[in-house]
Design a protein around this motif. Structure first.
Motif, PDB file in Angstrom:
ATOM      1  N   ARG A   1       0.831  -1.209   0.000  1.00  0.00           N
ATOM      2  CA  ARG A   1       0.000   0.000   0.000  1.00  0.00           C
ATOM      3  C   ARG A   1       0.867   1.260   0.000  1.00  0.00           C
ATOM      4  O   ARG A   1       0.553   2.248  -0.684  1.00  0.00           O
ATOM      5  CB  ARG A   1      -0.931   0.006   1.211  1.00  0.00           C
ATOM      6  CG  ARG A   1      -2.060  -1.011   1.135  1.00  0.00           C
ATOM      7  CD  ARG A   1      -2.767  -1.121   2.478  1.00  0.00           C
ATOM      8  NE  ARG A   1      -3.703  -2.227   2.483  1.00  0.00           N
ATOM      9  CZ  ARG A   1      -5.006  -2.128   2.208  1.00  0.00           C
ATOM     10  NH1 ARG A   1      -5.522  -0.951   1.933  1.00  0.00           N
ATOM     11  NH2 ARG A   1      -5.780  -3.191   2.215  1.00  0.00           N
ATOM     12  N   LEU A   2       1.932   1.258   0.764  1.00  0.00           N
ATOM     13  CA  LEU A   2       2.824   2.418   0.804  1.00  0.00           C
ATOM     14  C   LEU A   2       3.503   2.630  -0.545  1.00  0.00           C
ATOM     15  O   LEU A   2       3.596   3.759  -1.036  1.00  0.00           O
ATOM     16  CB  LEU A   2       3.883   2.226   1.896  1.00  0.00           C
ATOM     17  CG  LEU A   2       3.392   2.344   3.336  1.00  0.00           C
ATOM     18  CD1 LEU A   2       4.467   1.867   4.305  1.00  0.00           C
ATOM     19  CD2 LEU A   2       3.002   3.784   3.661  1.00  0.00           C
ATOM     20  N   VAL A   3       3.969   1.550  -1.129  1.00  0.00           N
ATOM     21  CA  VAL A   3       4.636   1.644  -2.432  1.00  0.00           C
ATOM     22  C   VAL A   3       3.680   2.181  -3.490  1.00  0.00           C
ATOM     23  O   VAL A   3       4.062   2.977  -4.354  1.00  0.00           O
ATOM     24  CB  VAL A   3       5.197   0.261  -2.844  1.00  0.00           C
ATOM     25  CG1 VAL A   3       5.641   0.277  -4.300  1.00  0.00           C
ATOM     26  CG2 VAL A   3       6.363  -0.127  -1.934  1.00  0.00           C
ATOM     27  N   ASN A   4       2.410   1.768  -3.401  1.00  0.00           N
ATOM     28  CA  ASN A   4       1.410   2.154  -4.400  1.00  0.00           C
ATOM     29  C   ASN A   4       0.652   3.436  -4.052  1.00  0.00           C
ATOM     30  O   ASN A   4      -0.370   3.740  -4.685  1.00  0.00           O
ATOM     31  CB  ASN A   4       0.406   1.010  -4.601  1.00  0.00           C
ATOM     32  CG  ASN A   4       1.049  -0.215  -5.233  1.00  0.00           C
ATOM     33  OD1 ASN A   4       2.042  -0.100  -5.950  1.00  0.00           O
ATOM     34  ND2 ASN A   4       0.498  -1.384  -4.965  1.00  0.00           N
ATOM     35  N   ASP A   5       1.110   4.163  -3.045  1.00  0.00           N
ATOM     36  CA  ASP A   5       0.480   5.431  -2.637  1.00  0.00           C
ATOM     37  C   ASP A   5      -0.962   5.249  -2.171  1.00  0.00           C
ATOM     38  O   ASP A   5      -1.768   6.184  -2.232  1.00  0.00           O
ATOM     39  CB  ASP A   5       0.515   6.461  -3.777  1.00  0.00           C
ATOM     40  CG  ASP A   5       1.919   6.928  -4.090  1.00  0.00           C
ATOM     41  OD1 ASP A   5       2.733   7.030  -3.151  1.00  0.00           O
ATOM     42  OD2 ASP A   5       2.221   7.171  -5.275  1.00  0.00           O
ATOM     43  N   GLN A   6      -1.303   4.069  -1.660  1.00  0.00           N
ATOM     44  CA  GLN A   6      -2.631   3.850  -1.095  1.00  0.00           C
ATOM     45  C   GLN A   6      -2.655   4.155   0.396  1.00  0.00           C
ATOM     46  O   GLN A   6      -3.700   4.132   1.023  1.00  0.00           O
ATOM     47  CB  GLN A   6      -3.068   2.410  -1.337  1.00  0.00           C
ATOM     48  CG  GLN A   6      -3.306   2.084  -2.797  1.00  0.00           C
ATOM     49  CD  GLN A   6      -3.647   0.623  -2.974  1.00  0.00           C
ATOM     50  OE1 GLN A   6      -2.909  -0.263  -2.553  1.00  0.00           O
ATOM     51  NE2 GLN A   6      -4.776   0.367  -3.589  1.00  0.00           N
ATOM     52  N   ALA A   7      -1.496   4.396   0.947  1.00  0.00           N
ATOM     53  CA  ALA A   7      -1.368   4.807   2.344  1.00  0.00           C
ATOM     54  C   ALA A   7      -0.129   5.668   2.441  1.00  0.00           C
ATOM     55  O   ALA A   7       0.789   5.555   1.627  1.00  0.00           O
ATOM     56  CB  ALA A   7      -1.265   3.601   3.277  1.00  0.00           C
ATOM     57  N   GLN A   8      -0.100   6.557   3.435  1.00  0.00           N
ATOM     58  CA  GLN A   8       1.056   7.435   3.620  1.00  0.00           C
ATOM     59  C   GLN A   8       1.915   7.018   4.802  1.00  0.00           C
ATOM     60  O   GLN A   8       3.087   7.372   4.882  1.00  0.00           O
ATOM     61  CB  GLN A   8       0.587   8.883   3.805  1.00  0.00           C
ATOM     62  CG  GLN A   8      -0.006   9.514   2.559  1.00  0.00           C
ATOM     63  CD  GLN A   8      -1.368   8.944   2.226  1.00  0.00           C
ATOM     64  OE1 GLN A   8      -2.270   8.954   3.066  1.00  0.00           O
ATOM     65  NE2 GLN A   8      -1.524   8.448   1.013  1.00  0.00           N
ATOM     66  N   VAL A   9       1.337   6.286   5.741  1.00  0.00           N
ATOM     67  CA  VAL A   9       2.062   5.775   6.905  1.00  0.00           C
ATOM     68  C   VAL A   9       1.631   4.332   7.102  1.00  0.00           C
ATOM     69  O   VAL A   9       0.459   3.991   6.882  1.00  0.00           O
ATOM     70  CB  VAL A   9       1.741   6.595   8.181  1.00  0.00           C
ATOM     71  CG1 VAL A   9       2.492   6.026   9.393  1.00  0.00           C
ATOM     72  CG2 VAL A   9       2.102   8.062   7.990  1.00  0.00           C
ATOM     73  N   GLY A  10       2.564   3.481   7.501  1.00  0.00           N
ATOM     74  CA  GLY A  10       2.195   2.086   7.724  1.00  0.00           C
ATOM     75  C   GLY A  10       3.165   1.394   8.657  1.00  0.00           C
ATOM     76  O   GLY A  10       4.338   1.771   8.764  1.00  0.00           O
ATOM     77  N   PHE A  11       2.674   0.374   9.342  1.00  0.00           N
ATOM     78  CA  PHE A  11       3.506  -0.463  10.203  1.00  0.00           C
ATOM     79  C   PHE A  11       4.007  -1.666   9.402  1.00  0.00           C
ATOM     80  O   PHE A  11       3.287  -2.198   8.557  1.00  0.00           O
ATOM     81  CB  PHE A  11       2.694  -0.990  11.389  1.00  0.00           C
ATOM     82  CG  PHE A  11       2.275   0.058  12.375  1.00  0.00           C
ATOM     83  CD1 PHE A  11       3.017   0.286  13.532  1.00  0.00           C
ATOM     84  CD2 PHE A  11       1.120   0.806  12.164  1.00  0.00           C
ATOM     85  CE1 PHE A  11       2.620   1.244  14.450  1.00  0.00           C
ATOM     86  CE2 PHE A  11       0.714   1.766  13.081  1.00  0.00           C
ATOM     87  CZ  PHE A  11       1.470   1.986  14.227  1.00  0.00           C
ATOM     88  N   SER A  12       5.215  -2.116   9.709  1.00  0.00           N
ATOM     89  CA  SER A  12       5.713  -3.315   9.045  1.00  0.00           C
ATOM     90  C   SER A  12       6.807  -3.979   9.869  1.00  0.00           C
ATOM     91  O   SER A  12       7.608  -3.303  10.516  1.00  0.00           O
ATOM     92  CB  SER A  12       6.281  -2.988   7.664  1.00  0.00           C
ATOM     93  OG  SER A  12       6.833  -4.141   7.057  1.00  0.00           O
ATOM     94  N   GLN A  13       6.819  -5.306   9.811  1.00  0.00           N
ATOM     95  CA  GLN A  13       7.956  -6.039  10.337  1.00  0.00           C
ATOM     96  C   GLN A  13       9.151  -5.815   9.422  1.00  0.00           C
ATOM     97  O   GLN A  13       9.008  -5.552   8.228  1.00  0.00           O
ATOM     98  CB  GLN A  13       7.634  -7.537  10.387  1.00  0.00           C
ATOM     99  CG  GLN A  13       6.548  -7.899  11.360  1.00  0.00           C
ATOM    100  CD  GLN A  13       6.169  -9.367  11.310  1.00  0.00           C
ATOM    101  OE1 GLN A  13       5.311  -9.797  12.062  1.00  0.00           O
ATOM    102  NE2 GLN A  13       6.788 -10.149  10.431  1.00  0.00           N
ATOM    103  N   ALA A  14      10.351  -5.989   9.974  1.00  0.00           N
ATOM    104  CA  ALA A  14      11.575  -5.750   9.206  1.00  0.00           C
ATOM    105  C   ALA A  14      11.729  -6.697   8.032  1.00  0.00           C
ATOM    106  O   ALA A  14      12.354  -6.359   7.026  1.00  0.00           O
ATOM    107  CB  ALA A  14      12.788  -5.854  10.136  1.00  0.00           C
ATOM    108  N   ASP A  15      11.162  -7.902   8.144  1.00  0.00           N
ATOM    109  CA  ASP A  15      11.344  -8.901   7.097  1.00  0.00           C
ATOM    110  C   ASP A  15      10.381  -8.740   5.936  1.00  0.00           C
ATOM    111  O   ASP A  15      10.566  -9.350   4.883  1.00  0.00           O
ATOM    112  CB  ASP A  15      11.209 -10.301   7.679  1.00  0.00           C
ATOM    113  CG  ASP A  15       9.882 -10.533   8.387  1.00  0.00           C
ATOM    114  OD1 ASP A  15       9.161  -9.545   8.623  1.00  0.00           O
ATOM    115  OD2 ASP A  15       9.577 -11.685   8.725  1.00  0.00           O
ATOM    116  N   ALA A  16       9.340  -7.930   6.087  1.00  0.00           N
ATOM    117  CA  ALA A  16       8.268  -7.874   5.093  1.00  0.00           C
ATOM    118  C   ALA A  16       8.634  -7.069   3.855  1.00  0.00           C
ATOM    119  O   ALA A  16       7.914  -7.123   2.856  1.00  0.00           O
ATOM    120  CB  ALA A  16       7.000  -7.314   5.722  1.00  0.00           C
ATOM    121  N   VAL A  17       9.731  -6.309   3.894  1.00  0.00           N
ATOM    122  CA  VAL A  17      10.107  -5.511   2.727  1.00  0.00           C
ATOM    123  C   VAL A  17      10.861  -6.352   1.704  1.00  0.00           C
ATOM    124  O   VAL A  17      11.030  -5.924   0.558  1.00  0.00           O
ATOM    125  CB  VAL A  17      10.956  -4.285   3.130  1.00  0.00           C
ATOM    126  CG1 VAL A  17      10.182  -3.385   4.073  1.00  0.00           C
ATOM    127  CG2 VAL A  17      12.272  -4.716   3.767  1.00  0.00           C
TER     128      VAL A  17
END
Length: 304
Positions: A75-91
């Motif tokens: 969502r962040l990459v696609n500009d569907q959200a401006q802030v987001g939570f993520s685990q370190a491994d999910a990128v």
């Protein structure tokens, strides 16, 4: 939960407003990608939304329930959200993830493997053949569960359920175990332990080889007192959590969000105790995601 995300037009509008806000916070609108409504991301997201709107005078950020970390990254990459939570491994492996920037390292997530206490299961290897939820699709839970099961050569009957659905399926006798990765305590699991006898699996026998293969993970003790478990404390995996944005966010907006994350931390702790572990010194430890320039400006001013 994903059905709640019916706001595509407003998300695009928010992205346009945010990226065009220049050097003022006056017109900032933010959509925040969190996770399951029963999880810590969602709870902290709502706490941050209150802090940011109250302290910065901006419109209260829209807090969106999602499938979890990987979904948030997309969502962040696609500009569907401006802030987001993520685990370190999910990128890992997400196209466009190089455009992500971190505001802060947040709390650490603990992997929690919950099993019905009436089953003679005390080790990960004993899950083979059982009905096990490995987390919702596109979630950080799924990433860890698949990696760990493959590393340990364990083959359960896998299903993809989020936290709420996993807990309900276990109550109904339709599920033998499920994986969850979240801050301590996770409210939905606290509730489940009051309604059903469960145990947490100790993973110490599986961690050495796994962490050699995936050094992004750590290990820690999950205290028995967290959920008043009769089975005692367990050793499990931990993974760092980040608060992420994309590179389009203006520096002054990023700086203001980080500043109020820390200035408003006492209020955030009231929302969830996991916020106690957020510290300025460790907040800059966001590898492999670089810090946003605006966040860096705040940490330099704070002499971190």
């Amino acid at each position: 939960m994903l059905g709640r995300v019916h706001v595509a037009v407003s998300l695009l509008t928010a992205a346009t407003v945010l990226t065009g806000c220049g050097s003022t916070l006056e017109n900032v609108k933010i959509t925040m990608a969190t996770g399951s409504e029963g999880g810590v991301y969602y709870t902290l997201g709502n706490g941050l939304a209150d802090i940011w709107s109250g302290r910065l005078g901006i419109a209260r950020p829209q807090v969106v329930a999602t499938a979890g970390s990987k979904d948030n990254v997309v969502r962040l990459v696609n500009d569907q959200a401006q802030v987001g939570f993520s685990q370190a491994d999910a990128v890992d492996g997400v196209e466009g993830a190089d455009r992500l920037r971190a505001l802060a390292r947040m709390h650490d997530d603990y992997l929690q493997v919950i099993v019905r206490a009436d089953l003679p299961v005390t080790k990960l290897g004993q899950l083979s053949g059982l009905r096990v939820s490995i987390g919702g699709r596109e979630s950080g839970v799924e990433i860890i569960a698949r990696r760990l099961l493959k590393s340990a050569n364990v083959t359960p009957q896998e299903v993809n359920l989020g936290l709420d659905d996993s807990a309900q399926a276990m109550r109904e006798g339709k599920l033998d175990a499920f994986f969850w990765s979240g801050g301590l305590p996770t409210g939905r699991i606290t509730q489940l332990t009051k309604e059903l006898r469960v145990r947490m699996l100790d993973l110490r026998d599986d961690l050495v080889a796994f962490r050699q293969q995936y050094p992004v993970y750590g290990s820690a003790t999950l205290p028995a007192s967290t959920y008043n478990l009769q089975s005692g404390p367990v050793i499990t995996l931990v993974v760092r959590n980040f608060l992420l944005v994309n590179e389009k966010m203006p520096d002054d907006v990023a700086e203001a969000l980080v500043r109020q994350l820390f200035d408003g931390q006492p209020d955030l702790v009231k929302v969830h105790s996991a916020a106690r572990t957020i510290e300025q010194r460790s907040a800059i430890e966001t590898s492999p995601v670089p810090l946003h320039n605006g966040a860096m400006r705040y940490y330099r001013e704070a002499k971190v």
